[in-house]
Design an enzyme around this catalytic site. Structure first.
Site, PDB file in Angstrom:
ATOM      1  N   SER A 182      68.722 -42.499 -51.726  1.00  0.00           N
ATOM      2  CA  SER A 182      68.866 -41.419 -52.700  1.00  0.00           C
ATOM      3  C   SER A 182      70.285 -40.902 -52.836  1.00  0.00           C
ATOM      4  CB  SER A 182      67.906 -40.284 -52.356  1.00  0.00           C
ATOM      5  OG  SER A 182      68.027 -39.912 -51.006  1.00  0.00           O
ATOM      6  N   HIS A 210      62.543 -43.022 -55.328  1.00  0.00           N
ATOM      7  CA  HIS A 210      63.474 -43.161 -56.451  1.00  0.00           C
ATOM      8  C   HIS A 210      63.272 -44.463 -57.221  1.00  0.00           C
ATOM      9  CE1 HIS A 210      66.010 -39.621 -56.320  1.00  0.00           C
ATOM     10  NE2 HIS A 210      65.937 -39.674 -54.998  1.00  0.00           N
ATOM     11  N   LYS A 241      59.177 -37.422 -59.263  1.00  0.00           N
ATOM     12  CA  LYS A 241      60.466 -37.804 -59.841  1.00  0.00           C
ATOM     13  C   LYS A 241      60.239 -38.406 -61.231  1.00  0.00           C
ATOM     14  CE  LYS A 241      62.890 -37.559 -55.559  1.00  0.00           C
ATOM     15  NZ  LYS A 241      62.926 -38.066 -54.202  1.00  0.00           N
TER      16      LYS A 241
END
Ligand SMILES: *Cc1c(COP(=O)(O)O)cnc(C)c1O
Length: 404
Positions: A182, A210, A241
Site C-alpha cells: 500500500s 489494494h 476500497k
C-alpha cells in the site's frame, strides 16, 4: 484526568509535533469524489482508495436505500447469534462465484478479516512466514497467533526460501503477503511465492486489499492476474476500497469458512454489517462485471499520471499499480510537499515514519477512474511547480529496489 497521565500525553504529542509527525484530521465536506472540498477548499483528491468511484455510484446508493427501507439500519447481533440475514448469505455466495473459490466469509472490515484469520487459523506449533512490509492488520493478526514468526525481506525470494527452510519443522506453514503493497504500490511476485511455497509444502495467504477491483479480470485480484486459481489457500479482500463500501472477506475452502465461523473472533464477537452496506456490496460486484470501462479508465488514468510524474523526473519508486509514491526524502520535506500541493489545489497525503523509513518519506498519490484528464494534468502542473520549489524535479533516480 490524573496529572501524571496528562503530562505523559502532552509529552508524547509534543514529541510528535517536534518530529513533524503530528496530524490533524482533514475533513471532507460533501461526497468523497475525485474533486472534493477538503477543509473548506476545493482540491483534486489524490488520496482516496475509491479507485472506481463506486462510493457514490447511483446503483449502489439505490440498493443501499432499498435495503434500509426493507430491512432497517442495523442487524442487531453478531453473525453467530442472530445477525446473519439472507442478504449476508447472498453476498457471500456472490463473492465466492466472483472469486472462483469454494466459499467466502465476510468480516466487518479488511482489518478484522486479517486479524480474524491469522489469529485463529495459525496455532502453537505452526509457522507464519511474512513479508516485512505487510499491512498493519497482518502484523496484528500475527501477534494474536501463537504460531512462530518468520519475517522475510520485502519480496526477496531468496530470503523467503531461507525462511521456508528454517520453518520446515512446523506443523502448518503459511506464507503471507500483501498482493499490492500500500505504500509503494508494487505488486508481490505471487507466482514465484506460490512456486516456492509449493516446493516447501507451505500454504499461501494473500491480502488483496489494494488489488480487489483493480487487478485481474473484472477486478478479481492478484490470484486471477497471475493465473493462480486453486493454488492460493486464503485470499483476503476488502469491500472498503475499490468496492466503495465497507467490509472485508476471506475467499477460501468451505472447511476454512466453517472453521472461521467457530473461531474467527471479530466474526464471533462483533456485530455484522447493516443491510445497506451489504446490499451496496452485492451491487458493486455486478457493476464490476457490467461496467468494465471503469477498470479500463482507472488503468488509462494510471498510465497517464505515472508518465507525467516520470517526465518531471520525480522519484516514484517501484510502483506497478494506481498507487504512485513521490518520494521527497525527510519527513519534514514530505510534509512540506503535501502542504504546498494542497495550497496549489491538490490533496496528496504525506506519509513518513513509522509507516515508511524516514529517509523515504513521501506523498502517496492514487488516481481513480473518475479523475478527468484535466484533473490529472492540473495535478501534474502542481507537482511541477512545487517540485521545482523543493528541488525534487529532476531528482528521480532509476527505480530503487522494490519498496525498500
Ligand atoms: C486497507 C487495507 C486493509 C484494511 O482494509 P479495511 O477494509 O479498510 O479494514 C488490509 N490490508 C491491506 C493491505 C490494506 O491496504
Amino acid at each position: 484526568m490524573q496529572e501524571t497521565l496528562r503530562a505523559r500525553l502532552t509529552g508524547e504529542l509534543d514529541a510528535l509535533k517536534e518530529k513533524h509527525l503530528y496530524r490533524r484530521l482533514r475533513v471532507v465536506d460533501g461526497e468523497q469524489k475525485a474533486v472534493c472540498v477538503i477543509d473548506g477548499k476545493e482540491v483534486i483528491n489524490l488520496s482516496s482508495n475509491n479507485y472506481l468511484g463506486l462510493d457514490t455510484h447511483p446503483y449502489l446508493k439505490q440498493k443501499a436505500e432499498e435495503a434500509v427501507r426493507e430491512l432497517g439500519v442495523g442487524s442487531g447481533a453478531v453473525r453467530t447469534i442472530i445477525g446473519t440475514m439472507q442478504i449476508h448469505q447472498e453476498l457471500e455466495e456472490r463473492l465466492a462465484k466472483f472469486k472462483h473459490t469454494e466459499a467466502t466469509l465476510t468480516f466487518q472490515s479488511g482489518f478484522t478479516a486479517n486479524t480474524g484469520v491469522l489469529g485463529s487459523l495459525m496455532e502453537d506449533g505452526d509457522a507464519i512466514i511474512s513479508d516485512e512490509l505487510n499491512h498493519a492488520s497482518i502484523i496484528d493478526g500475527i501477534r494474536l497467533s501463537k504460531a512462530k514468526r518468520f519475517i522475510y525481506r520485502h519480496s526477496d525470494m531468496n530470503h523467503l526460501e531461507e525462511q521456508l527452510k528454517a520453518a520446515q519443522g512446523a506443523r502448518t506453514r503459511l506464507v503471507v503477503t500483501d498482493g499490492v503493497f500500500s505504500m509503494d504500490g508494487d505488486l508481490a511476485p505471487l507466482d514465484k511465492i506460490v512456486d516456492l511455497s509449493e516446493r516447501y509444502g507451505a500454504m499461501v495467504f494473500v491480502d488483496d486489499a489494494h488489488a480487489s477491483g483493480v487487478f485481474g479480470k473484472d477486478g478479481r485480484g492478484t490470484v486471477d492476474h497471475f493465473g493462480l486459481h486453486g493454488r492460493v489457500h486464503v485470499q483476503v479482500g476488502t469491500l472498503s476500497k475499490a468496492i466503495g463500501v465497507l467490509g472485508g472477506y476471506v475467499a477460501c475452502s468451505q472447511a476454512l469458512r466453517e472453521l472461521l465461523i467457530h473461531k474467527g473472533r471479530p466474526f464471533l464477537f462483533s456485530t455484522s454489517h447493516p443491510p445497506g452496506v451489504t446490499a451496496a456490496c452485492i451491487e458493486a460486484i455486478d457493476v464490476l462485471r457490467t461496467e468494465p470501462l471503469l477498470i479500463e479508465r482507472l488503468w488509462d488514468n494510471t498510465r497517464h499520471f505515472k508518465d507525467g510524474l516520470h517526465r518531471l523526473g520525480l522519484n516514484t519508486g517501484n510502483s506497478q499499480s494506481p498507487i504512485t509514491p513521490v518520494i521527497a526524502g525527510s519527513g519534514e520535506k514530505a510534509t512540506r510537499l503535501s502542504n504546498r500541493l494542497f495550497e496549489e489545489g491538490v490533496f496528496a497525503q504525506g506519509i513518513g515514519y513509522p509507516t515508511v523509513p524516514d529517509d523515504r518519506s513521501r506523498v502517496r498519490t492514487i488516481v481513480t477512474a473518475t479523475h478527468t484528464r484535466e484533473d490529472l494534468d492540473a495535478a501534474l502542473h502542481a507537482f511541477e511547480v512545487v517540485g521545482q520549489e523543493l528541488d525534487l524535479v529532476g531528482a528521480g533516480q532509476p527505480a530503487a529496489s522494490a519498496g525498500a
